[in-house]
Design an enzyme around this catalytic site. Structure first.
Site, mmCIF file in Angstrom:
data_model
loop_
_atom_site.group_PDB
_atom_site.id
_atom_site.type_symbol
_atom_site.label_atom_id
_atom_site.label_comp_id
_atom_site.label_asym_id
_atom_site.label_seq_id
_atom_site.Cartn_x
_atom_site.Cartn_y
_atom_site.Cartn_z
ATOM 1 N N HIS A 1 85.656 48.970 33.212
ATOM 2 C CA HIS A 1 84.298 48.761 32.717
ATOM 3 C C HIS A 1 83.328 49.635 33.523
ATOM 4 O O HIS A 1 83.518 49.839 34.722
ATOM 5 C CB HIS A 1 83.911 47.283 32.841
ATOM 6 N N GLU B 1 82.079 52.398 25.253
ATOM 7 C CA GLU B 1 80.799 51.826 25.680
ATOM 8 C C GLU B 1 79.955 52.899 26.352
ATOM 9 O O GLU B 1 80.108 53.147 27.555
ATOM 10 C CB GLU B 1 81.041 50.704 26.691
#
Ligand code: PGA
Length: 252
Positions: free
Chosen positions: A93, A163
């Protein structure tokens, strides 16, 4: 099949609150046929929330370490997650990369997660979009690095989440458009098919994440052609998260 992942990050503040959110997310999948939900609470809550896992409702973690056990203060291994009964893990992430995680750390974590038969949600995305399109190269490198050395047979346990960092969190410049997403999906797919071969590469779900809410979610699925969503802030909002899950199911 659409996959809606809730990345709770370091929220909420207490286990009772976490349980309520998880119960609501679980209720959201009742009767669904074409959509599944994965929630990724903080490690500390995952044992309790893991007990709610069932059909179309999975529980995962937000990170893992690549060694099974060892003198690694503060780390939690992929093996520990698997032994606890968790089935999914988010790796790479951008908020972890911002804390110093590099592509080769991501690769080691992905390998460990795959070894433990965890479904591995690998996040990729650029910090900025430059006019020269260098961000395409960067995302391609992230994909190549994460999956180098992963056998094709393991590709069924891989999910990619695109993302763009500029679209994540409360400081986001703006949400990406479905068109921004679509061109990136084409690039990611190209890398995945090169690594895993055509058949396997086309089966790997590609999710979109970054300022997803109940208003823009359907655009990513319908026009952006995402296979699902990785949702941060809104995954903690019971009504809005349920609305997204239900709408995803209604999509043809
Ligand atoms: P956001 O977070 O939905 O709050 O932008 C997404 C993520 O970081 O996974």
């Amino acid at each position: 099949m659409k996959i809606i992942v809730g990345n709770w990050k370091m929220y909420p503040a207490t286990l009772p609150e976490a349980s309520l959110i998880a119960q609501s997310s679980r209720r959201a999948v009742r009767g669904l046929k074409r959509t599944r939900v994965v929630v990724c609470p903080p490690f500390l809550y995952s044992e309790r929330i893991g007990k709610l896992a069932g059909e179309r409702f999975a529980v995962g973690a937000q990170d893992c370490f690549w060694e099974d056990v060892g003198a690694r203060t503060g780390e939690v291994s992929a093996q520990m997650l698997a032994k606890l009964g968790l089935t999914h893990v988010i790796i790479g992430h951008s908020e972890r990369r911002a804390l110093g995680e590099k592509d080769d750390d991501v690769a080691k974590k992905v390998a460990a997660a795959i070894r433990e038969k965890l479904t591995t949600i690998v996040c990729v995305g650029e910090r900025v979009r430059d006019d020269g399109g260098a961000y395409f190269g960067l995302v391609g490198e992230q994909i190549d690095a994460a999956f180098s050395g992963i056998p094709t047979g393991a590709s069924k346990r891989i999910i990619v989440a695109y993302e763009p960092i500029w679209a994540i969190g409360s400081q986001a410049v703006r949400a990406a458009t479905p068109e921004d997403l679509h061109e990136m999906i084409v690039l990611i797919r190209k890398h995945l098919t090169r690594i895993f071969g055509k058949a396997a590469g086309f089966r790997i779900p590609i999710l979109y994440g970054g300022s997803v809410d109940e208003k823009n979610a359907m655009g990513y699925l319908a026009r952006g052609l995402a296979d699902g969503l990785l949702i941060g802030r809104i995954s903690l909002d019971k009504e809005k998260f349920t609305a997204i899950v239900r709408n995803a199911e209604a999509l043809r």
